[in-house]
Design an enzyme around this catalytic site. Structure first.
Site, PDB file in Angstrom:
ATOM      1  CG  LEU A 127      35.948  28.731  37.383  1.00 48.46           C
ATOM      2  CD1 LEU A 127      36.437  28.687  39.040  1.00 48.46           C
ATOM      3  CD2 LEU A 127      36.102  30.144  37.099  1.00 48.46           C
ATOM      4  CE  LYS A 167      38.246  31.405  32.130  1.00 48.58           C
ATOM      5  NZ  LYS A 167      36.801  31.807  32.698  1.00 48.58           N
ATOM      6  CB  CYS A 203      32.442  30.086  39.352  1.00 45.78           C
ATOM      7  SG  CYS A 203      32.425  29.638  37.633  1.00 45.78           S
ATOM      8  N   GLY A 249      24.993  43.356  32.444  1.00 41.04           N
ATOM      9  CA  GLY A 249      24.257  43.905  31.764  1.00 41.04           C
ATOM     10  C   GLY A 249      24.678  45.447  31.104  1.00 41.04           C
TER      11      GLY A 249
HETATM   12  C1  LIG Z   1      32.697  34.027  29.039  1.00 43.37           C
HETATM   13  C2  LIG Z   1      32.598  34.401  30.292  1.00 43.37           C
HETATM   14  C3  LIG Z   1      33.575  34.026  31.348  1.00 43.37           C
HETATM   15  C4  LIG Z   1      33.578  34.621  32.428  1.00 43.37           C
HETATM   16  N1  LIG Z   1      34.378  34.031  33.417  1.00 43.37           N
HETATM   17  C5  LIG Z   1      34.233  34.377  34.682  1.00 43.37           C
HETATM   18  C6  LIG Z   1      35.377  34.115  35.576  1.00 43.37           C
HETATM   19  O1  LIG Z   1      36.404  33.232  35.318  1.00 43.37           O
HETATM   20  N2  LIG Z   1      35.474  34.474  36.779  1.00 43.37           N
HETATM   21  C7  LIG Z   1      34.729  35.503  37.334  1.00 43.37           C
HETATM   22  O2  LIG Z   1      34.479  35.951  38.559  1.00 43.37           O
HETATM   23  N3  LIG Z   1      33.334  35.847  36.597  1.00 43.37           N
HETATM   24  C8  LIG Z   1      33.477  35.287  35.100  1.00 43.37           C
HETATM   25  N4  LIG Z   1      32.338  35.759  34.313  1.00 43.37           N
HETATM   26  C9  LIG Z   1      31.665  36.793  34.864  1.00 43.37           C
HETATM   27  C10 LIG Z   1      32.090  38.058  34.312  1.00 43.37           C
HETATM   28  O3  LIG Z   1      33.098  38.757  35.314  1.00 43.37           O
HETATM   29  C11 LIG Z   1      30.911  39.268  34.786  1.00 43.37           C
HETATM   30  O4  LIG Z   1      30.445  38.858  36.097  1.00 43.37           O
HETATM   31  C12 LIG Z   1      29.734  39.195  33.845  1.00 43.37           C
HETATM   32  O5  LIG Z   1      30.336  39.119  32.356  1.00 43.37           O
HETATM   33  C13 LIG Z   1      29.002  40.617  33.752  1.00 43.37           C
HETATM   34  O6  LIG Z   1      28.078  40.869  32.986  1.00 43.37           O
HETATM   35  P1  LIG Z   1      27.962  41.361  31.422  1.00 43.37           P
HETATM   36  O7  LIG Z   1      28.442  40.261  30.760  1.00 43.37           O
HETATM   37  O8  LIG Z   1      26.490  41.380  30.929  1.00 43.37           O
HETATM   38  O9  LIG Z   1      28.790  42.726  31.437  1.00 43.37           O
HETATM   39  C14 LIG Z   1      32.418  35.350  33.096  1.00 43.37           C
HETATM   40  C15 LIG Z   1      31.756  35.815  32.078  1.00 43.37           C
HETATM   41  C16 LIG Z   1      31.510  35.532  30.824  1.00 43.37           C
HETATM   42  C17 LIG Z   1      30.749  35.930  29.892  1.00 43.37           C
END
Ligand SMILES: Cc1cc2nc3c(=O)[nH]c(=O)nc-3n(C[C@H](O)[C@H](O)[C@H](O)COP(=O)(O)O)c2cc1C
Ligand SMILES: Cc1cc2nc3c(=O)[nH]c(=O)nc-3n(C[C@H](O)[C@H](O)[C@H](O)COP(=O)(O)OP(=O)(O)OC[C@H]3O[C@@H](n4cnc5c(N)ncnc54)[C@H](O)[C@@H]3O)c2cc1C
Ligand SMILES: Cc1cc2nc3c(=O)[nH]c(=O)nc-3n(C[C@H](O)[C@H](O)[C@H](O)COP(=O)(O)OP(=O)(O)OC[C@H]3O[C@@H](n4cnc5c(N)ncnc54)[C@H](O)[C@@H]3O)c2cc1C
Ligand SMILES: Cc1cc2nc3c(=O)[nH]c(=O)nc-3n(C[C@H](O)[C@H](O)[C@H](O)COP(=O)(O)O)c2cc1C
Ligand code: FES
Ligand code: FES
Lengths: 288, 235, 288, 235
Positions: C73, C45, C130, C245
């Site tokens: 974050l 993360k 973000c 997705g």
């Molecule tokens: C609960 C959660 C927390 C996330 N935290 C971050 C993060 O800290 N940094 C980041 O670059 N992306 C973050 N994302 C985005 C994910 O890295 C990713 O782009 C996204 O989940 C991809 O889509 P999917 O969930 O449909 O596979 C987060 C996504 C979720 C669902």
């Protein structure tokens, strides 16, 4: 459910539920087969200056929670529409909206002038955002200056009834486009046309659609649409027709929480017009 | 869409075909189809030809091939469960007395319904496997010629030197072979195209006519005189 | 299924399936509980220069076909991360990627310099996107000049291992941003972070999330993501980590049809890490 | 997630509560929960407290209130169907010998499991309707004090002048009343927050500690000593 009638751009609308341009076709079939009186409005599929045969098939691909379409504005052109289709629509059982798309300011203006002389419909929607045509009508809505120019010309040619601008889902400068709409005299914002989407057949590696990408609609979109409508609502007092993912009566209310006045149901109409009319009726009468 | 109850489900032994029977007595003509949906998801219904109707029992049957998202939902069904249906839709085959029937794969579905409504001059069915052949056997009229892959049903039919009007349904490659090589009479083809509304609203299911205009498979078809259909799309 | 190992930015990756930043947490829990060896990579993360408590709850709202998150974050800051969390990760059972976000070029550069002296991870991802923080790290990725400046500074401070840029879903000038990434020396594009989305409780009229909008992820997004990846693929030869997705093994293949090299599974990891590892394993071994 | 089979489903007469029993023998402590999902949709599972376990039968039960998307899917289930489960998750209540139990609504679920594992000094349960009261009656230990809306379970409990350690679960308004007014001993509260992973990965379920740090309801809780919990969120 309490009854919910809405006044938008001087029109009394019996229900916030409307059918947006495209999924209901030109209206001839719907009008014959379904009771449309409880709908807030019906928008006929977009017409263009000349006939268009539309895109080659496949034009549709399902995504489980939605549909990608690549129709490409198939329509008979404004002259044939007015001669052969439009007379079959009148009188229309609810507010009738017409949607037009041109490639230039002049094309929009000419169509608007023609329609200014036509009775029987209540609002003119400018499709500034079709995702399925290469010509400029697909991108005008993303450019504040282009939007301004089209709307000013249309307003001049079509002064007496309200005009809606249908904007693309993806607009780099939303505030600029909304301001252009306000300044040029748009009465209603139609938010939004379908965003670009694609699917591939993993067996062949090829896209499912002949034109690779299409416009996405259906319940999958709702959370994205709501955030975008909320953003526009904070920028303007113009009435908003929200659409992109509304499926249930609760969705209609949720769109209204985000700032929409009226709510279009596209994909739902296409699979079950009777159910959309029933939902509209619940709002019109306050029954449920 | 209307809710209807599943009366019966039977699968071929290789589970590639399903005969789905539902309580639905809408009066349909052979060649018409219905849009079917199971539960909330996938949200868009799929078109399936009406394969049989039992007026007394008040049921309608569909022959469904294993494929994609809807199949997974169909597998979860039990008799007594509810599916959603819209139809009957489309034009159906013409009322000709004794057609020759040529079907490939699920294309036999509408032809079975034709054969149930009138005497036919011949029935040629192409299937994918012995399991499918065994499954379809009790549904096919006596005298049906069945070919199993890699045999082509068109070869069997053309070799028979039959003459007379033909009703054909199946993959477009099969329909084009017939169109190019059969000279014994007029052909009506039942086309497939991806559909969403099934009733002429969305313009999602186009086919070009030879004269250049665009027809909709769902509402102008799915049955067309072969001579009207342009098999390619030119701008 | 045929086995599918991929070489990306000089790394041999055993499977195209990776866990993107966020949904898998910092990695401590996952590493203890699940067999991660078949994953292509795990991204911890995002960490920031200082500790962040994250956004107030509710932080999550379900949309049926996806999830909106508003985490903001939450993380212990880079110092505490390196002191207390990082040592528990090593040696990591697959490629370990770290993700950082700063509000200024300097913050990115300082963190990159710190991490240049840290062994045990294989790629540095810059979170330029973000959706859940107001500060500039939420919008840098939409601005070609800002992207360029951050990447140049990071490259200088962190010269020896590959750098990925994670871009926002909504970028007005995609071509400009991609060009900036190429020119500034990015090795990998991570496409995309979550788009903005919202849901409202129709019983109260209020948004479900404390901060109104959040980032959307889940299967609903796939068709939109695929169209966007395809568009970027036509602009660059840089390796792409596609995400947004992907849920099934077929989805991984579909992302690859659109032009992705590796594919991140966020929401799926969050609900079922074991299943994501199984999918990764199918690609790693060619079994299914 | 693991597939488990539905053994039994019983609804309150007003169909506002469901007791769902599944074939799942994972050893759980009272206060722990599991993430449940039905079919492919909604894609995110929901947390439910473990309400009972029958070691011999190898079953686990959940008490589920009518609400939202998952409920519609639950209604489609039949015994024999499959649901997906992940757990047991969370810390559970401490191993104190004879706690006082105060539950509101579905908050009685984890307390029923506590009461099944040890003698309790008192059980106070608040329910929404007479139908719910009748449904829960056979599950509650003898001597349970049940209040029905508009009565407050906290009023009944505080009026009893009980003293000793308390385990409480219910709406946060109820927990805060207890925290403000009960002086008879320490309180452990089981908190609710929206969850997605249930295992500390996503950071979606925060609660502020009084000392300022952020805990996760799913993996640091759901049970917390009341004194540690800050009921407001300040930046
Ligand atoms: C609960 C959660 C927390 C996330 N935290 C971050 C993060 O800290 N940094 C980041 O670059 N992306 C973050 N994302 C985005 C994910 O890295 C990713 O782009 C996204 O989940 C991809 O889509 P999917 O969930 O449909 O596979 C987060 C996504 C979720 C669902
Ligand atoms: C008039 C008509 C009658 C039909 N009758 C029958 C019948 O009797 N029995 C039968 O088994 N099938 C019949 N079909 C075909 C059937 O509708 C499709 O096979 C079915 O919709 C595909 O299954 P699915 O959508 O669940 O798969 P999906 O998983 O949704 O499909 C997989 C992919 O293929 C795409 N796809 C969907 N439909 C089609 C299609 N028609 N052609 C090509 N790709 C498609 C989807 O968009 C998807 O991306 C008929 C079609 C038409 C037009
Ligand atoms: C540790 C724990 C134990 C629980 N135990 C039980 C139990 O034993 N029995 C029981 O009936 N319930 C229990 N719950 C609550 C239960 O998880 C929610 O009621 C359920 O998730 C909501 O149903 P839904 O998601 O299908 O509704 P949805 O239709 O998905 O929810 C409607 C709306 O409410 C939102 N929502 C979802 N979950 C919550 C929530 N927890 N609080 C507020 N809004 C929410 C959704 O995002 C959605 O937008 C527990 C929750 C936690 C955290
Ligand atoms: C098959 C189809 C055809 C469409 N044709 C048009 C069109 O001609 N003009 C237009 O402005 N929008 C068109 N749209 C977009 C709809 O008007 C509307 O914006 C969209 O369907 C709303 O999303 P929903 O389907 O999720 O309700 C079309 C949409 C679909 C699904
Ligand atoms: S399927 Fe909609 S027009 Fe044919
Ligand atoms: S639900 Fe994911 S961290 Fe608690």
């Amino acid at each position: 459910m309490a009854g919910l009638t809405v006044a938008v751009a001087g029109l009394d609308v019996v229900s916030p539920v409307i059918i947006p341009a495209g999924p209901g076709g030109f209206g001839t079939e719907l009008r014959e087969r379904y009771d449309l009186t409880a709908l807030g409005a019906f928008t006929a599929k977009t017409i263009t200056p000349h006939a268009r045969i539309g895109n080659p098939p496949p034009r549709l691909v399902d995504t489980g929670f939605g549909l990608i379409n690549s129709i490409g504005l198939q329509n008979p052109g404004i002259v044939a529409f007015l001669d052969t289709v439009y007379p079959t629509l009148l009188p229309f059982p609810t507010h009738l909206f017409l949607s037009i798309a041109g490639e230039t300011v002049n094309e929009f203006e000419d169509m608007a002038r023609t329609l200014a002389g036509v009775e029987g419909f209540d609002l003119l929607e400018l499709n500034l955002s079709c995702p399925n045509v290469e010509a400029s009508c697909g991108v005008i809505g993303a450019n504040p200056q282009a939007v301004h120019d089209v709307v000013v010309a249309v307003r001049r040619a079509f002064p007496d009834r309200p005009v809606a601008a249908k904007l693309p889902f993806e607009v780099p400068d939303v505030a600029g486009v909304v301001r252009a709409c306000e300044q040029a005299g748009v009465d209603v914002l139609a938010l939004f046309n379908c965003p670009h989407a694609a699917r591939f057949d993993v067996a062949t590696g090829k896209p499912f659609l002949a034109r690779v990408t299409g416009g996405f609609s259906g319940p999958a979109l709702k959370p994205l649409t709501l955030a975008k409508i909320l953003a526009v609502r904070s920028l303007t007092h113009l009435p908003i027709i929200g659409m992109g993912g509304a499926w249930t009566a609760d969705d209609v209310l949720e769109f209204r929480c985000a700032g929409a006045d009226l709510v279009g149901m596209g994909l739902h109409t296409l699979q079950d017009p009777a159910e959309v009319c029933t939902i509209a009726h619940e709002f019109a009468t306050g029954s449920s | 869409m209307t809710d209807v109850v599943v009366r019966q489900m039977s699968f071929s032994t290789d589970r590639s075909l399903l005969l789905l029977t539902v309580d639905w007595r809408a009066a349909a003509r052979p060649g018409q189809f219905a849009m079917l949906k199971v539960g909330d998801w996938p949200v868009v219904p799929r078109p399936f030809s009406i394969c049989a109707q039992d007026r007394e029992a008040g049921t309608t049957s569909f022959l469904i091939r294993r494929r994609g998202l809807l199949w997974d939902q169909l597998l979860r069904l039990q008799p007594g469960a509810t599916v959603q249906i819209k139809g009957p839709l489309g034009n159906g085959f013409p009322e000709l007395p004794a057609p020759l029937l040529v079907g490939g794969g699920c294309g036999v579905a509408p032809l079975l319904f034709v054969a149930a409504t009138r005497p036919v001059a011949g029935f040629y069915a192409g299937v994918a496997s012995a399991a499918e052949q065994a499954f379809l056997a009790p549904l096919l009229p006596a005298g049906t010629v069945v070919t199993v892959k890699p045999q082509f049903v068109t070869d069997a039919f053309l070799a028979s030197r039959s003459a007379g009007p033909v009703f054909a349904c199946g993959p477009s490659s099969m329909l084009r072979v017939l169109a190019n090589r059969y000279r014994g009479g007029p052909i009506w083809v039942s086309l497939e195209e991806r559909m969403a509304c099934g009733e002429g609203l969305c313009k999602g299911c186009p086919v070009r006519r030879r004269e250049g205009s665009v027809a909709l498979v769902c509402s102008d078809g799915p049955v067309f005189p072969e001579g009207e259909v342009s098999w390619t799309w030119q701008d």
